[in-house]
Motif scaffolding. Structure first.
Motif, PDB file in Angstrom:
ATOM      1  N   UNK A  43       0.788  -1.098   0.094  1.00 62.47           N
ATOM      2  CA  UNK A  43       0.093  -0.046  -0.128  1.00 62.47           C
ATOM      3  C   UNK A  43       0.819   1.143   0.120  1.00 62.47           C
ATOM      4  N   UNK A  44       2.005   1.342   0.685  1.00 63.66           N
ATOM      5  CA  UNK A  44       3.030   2.403   0.890  1.00 63.66           C
ATOM      6  C   UNK A  44       3.338   2.527  -0.606  1.00 63.66           C
ATOM      7  N   UNK A  45       3.907   1.447  -1.099  1.00 61.99           N
ATOM      8  CA  UNK A  45       4.507   1.635  -2.539  1.00 61.99           C
ATOM      9  C   UNK A  45       3.605   2.111  -3.250  1.00 61.99           C
ATOM     10  N   UNK A  46       2.220   1.660  -3.577  1.00 63.89           N
ATOM     11  CA  UNK A  46       1.312   1.982  -4.371  1.00 63.89           C
ATOM     12  C   UNK A  46       1.099   3.554  -4.244  1.00 63.89           C
ATOM     13  N   UNK A  47       0.953   4.145  -3.081  1.00 61.24           N
ATOM     14  CA  UNK A  47       0.535   5.699  -2.850  1.00 61.24           C
ATOM     15  C   UNK A  47       1.740   6.281  -3.158  1.00 61.24           C
ATOM     16  N   UNK A  48       3.227   5.942  -3.237  1.00 65.64           N
ATOM     17  CA  UNK A  48       4.265   6.753  -3.627  1.00 65.64           C
ATOM     18  C   UNK A  48       4.162   6.571  -5.138  1.00 65.64           C
ATOM     19  N   UNK A  49       3.839   5.610  -5.735  1.00 60.37           N
ATOM     20  CA  UNK A  49       3.355   5.554  -7.287  1.00 60.37           C
ATOM     21  C   UNK A  49       2.453   6.320  -7.719  1.00 60.37           C
ATOM     22  N   UNK A  50       1.361   6.425  -6.894  1.00 61.51           N
ATOM     23  CA  UNK A  50       0.411   7.455  -7.472  1.00 61.51           C
ATOM     24  C   UNK A  50       0.769   8.851  -6.867  1.00 61.51           C
ATOM     25  N   UNK A  51       1.781   9.144  -6.202  1.00 60.65           N
ATOM     26  CA  UNK A  51       2.125  10.616  -5.908  1.00 60.65           C
ATOM     27  C   UNK A  51       2.902  11.119  -7.049  1.00 60.65           C
TER      28      UNK A  51
END
Length: 82
Positions: A43-51
C-alpha cells in the motif's frame, strides 16, 4: 463490588498461573503479521507511485498549458493602417 473486593479479585487473578497458549497460535500470528506487513508495504509503494504519477502528470500539464503565461488580449480589435 467495593474497593477491597476488587483488590482481592485482582490479587487472585495475578497469583494464578497464566493460561496455556496453543502451540499453533504462534505460527498463525507470525503468518498473519507477515501478511499484514506485506500489505502495508504494498500500500505504501502504491501511494508513492500514485503521488509520483500525479506529480509527473501535473508537470507535463504545466509545461504544455503554460498556465503562468497571460492569454492574448481579445478585447481590442487589431488596428488597421493609419
Amino acid at each position: 463490588m467495593n474497593r477491597a473486593e476488587r483488590e482481592a479479585a485482582v490479587r487472585r487473578i495475578m497469583q494464578e498461573s497464566p493460561p496455556r497458549v496453543p502451540p499453533e497460535l504462534y505460527a498463525d500470528a507470525l503468518r498473519r503479521g507477515r501478511r499484514m506487513l506485506r500489505r502495508r508495504v504494498a500500500a505504501r509503494r502504491l501511494m508513492w507511485l500514485l503521488l509520483c504519477a500525479a506529480a509527473l502528470a501535473f508537470t507535463v500539464w504545466a509545461v504544455t498549458a503554460r498556465p503562468w503565461a497571460r492569454p492574448p488580449s481579445e478585447t481590442t480589435p487589431p488596428l488597421p493602417d493609419w
